[in-house]
Motif scaffolding. Structure first.
Motif: not given
Length: 376
Positions: A290-297, A300-305, A354-359
């Motif tokens: 799930l952490f790896a998935l969070a980094c990919r999300v 995609d959102l243009g956020q720092e991992p 919030t956007r990270l969690l939604a993704g």
């Protein structure tokens, strides 16, 4: 979001005040109902109020708590405020901002189908009445996202946690007059002092074999101590509370054996051991995918991992992982000072989180259950 946060923070919800927790549950339930379009299931266990929303067949569990460590009246000295992007107030970080982010994240998706939301009212005291709800729900889900606060001001996620055990060593002695015949007593306070020293040796006694490369070694810490009934009486009773943090279940079992093997040093004294193992450790293997998935999300959102770290404190995430559900913790608010007068939330981070969690929800709700540690 700030208006919703103010509403939650200004409704005090000290864990030990069940009436306050019930009032808080009404406020949290109303917020969730407004944003999610559905009333929650209200579950009261031993006087403690928990809330649960279930949409379709649950695959993703969103978990948070609405109780806080702050006694009634704390708002008087720590009022709600927002100044220069910093929100303050009792429980604002731990974890009412996390609840606000959770509801808004789910509400931003086209549908909440496949998601279960569980908000309990006793996490701060170890979830004694809600643990079975947490485990029962987690067993049906692929992934659990825990809305506890981030590990630091950088928004670092919590990918491993130590397990916890709590004990109380009760020392039974014999009372006597401290001036006339102290020799006829059995001093429970003196025996408690011996046990405090013995307890401090238990962490090293567990041994290097039980040390985890990420979570480190087991710790055994005497905390609360009390003894005696009056100044001129040999104490007949003493109590020592013990906080235990363990990196592995093997260490948890070993500490339990050592605590229960404690023996009195004072002739005539007797020991009673209460308590035992609490939450098991949250292994990095349970969060890696799930952490790896969070980094990919985030990418995609243009956020720092996000970063990741192991922490000594436990949460309901320990129990979701133990139930076999992949678990990622620390997805809540970014700030600092939890449980302290400096508790605060960086409000500029609320929307990105919030956007990270939604993704994450959108990706995880479509997943099949993989083995722990398997890439998603």
């Amino acid at each position: 979001m700030l208006a919703d946060l103010e509403e939650l923070v200004t409704c005090e919800s000290f864990s030990a005040d069940h009436a306050a927790v019930a009032r808080s549950a009404e406020v949290v339930g109303a917020l969730g109902a407004r944003l999610l379009g559905a009333e929650p299931e209200t579950i009261v266990v031993d006087g403690v109020t928990h809330l649960r929303w279930t949409f379709g067949t649950p695959r993703v569990l969103l978990i948070g708590h609405h109780d806080t460590v702050w006694p009634p009246g704390s708002l008087g000295s720590r009022p709600w405020s927002v100044t220069d992007g910093i929100a303050r107030g009792p429980g604002v970080l731990d974890m009412k901002a996390g609840l606000v982010q959770m509801f808004h994240a789910l509400a931003s998706l086209p549908s909440p189908d496949g998601v279960c939301v569980l908000v309990n009212g006793d996490e701060e005291v170890g979830s004694p009445t809600s643990r079975h709800l947490v485990e029962e729900t987690a067993r049906r889900c692929v992934a659990a996202f825990v809305l506890e606060a981030a590990a630091d001001a950088e928004g670092t996620l919590k990918t491993a946690r130590k397990g916890t055990s709590r004990y109380e060593v009760v020392v039974h002695g014999r009372a006597a007059h401290a001036g006339q015949e102290p020799d006829k007593g059995v001093n429970a306070a003196v025996e408690a002092a011996h046990q405090v020293l013995a307890l401090t040796d238990l962490g090293p006694a567990v041994g290097a074999a039980a040390t985890h490369p990420v979570l480190g070694a087991a710790t055994v810490t005497p905390t609360l101590l009390s003894a005696g009934s009056s100044r001129n009486t040999v104490p007949a009773l003493a109590r020592v509370s013990v906080d235990v943090r363990v990196p592995t279940e093997a260490a948890q079992h070993r500490v339990d054996e050592l605590v229960r093997a404690l023996a009195p040093r004072t002739p005539g004294a007797r020991l009673e051991i209460r308590g035992g193992a609490g939450r098991p450790p949250l292994s990095p293997h349970s969060s890696a995918a799930l952490f790896a998935l969070a980094c990919r999300v985030a990418e995609d959102l243009g956020q720092e991992p996000p970063g990741n770290t192991a922490v000594g404190g436990a949460s309901d995430g320990n129990d979701t992982a133990a139930a076999g559900c992949l678990t990622l913790d620390g997805l809540g608010a970014v700030g600092g000072g939890a449980h302290a007068d400096t508790e605060h939330v960086d409000t500029t981070r609320m929307i990105p989180r919030t956007r990270l969690l939604a993704g994450l929800i959108a990706r995880a709700v479509t997943l099949d259950r993989p083995a722990a540690g398997t890439p998603l």
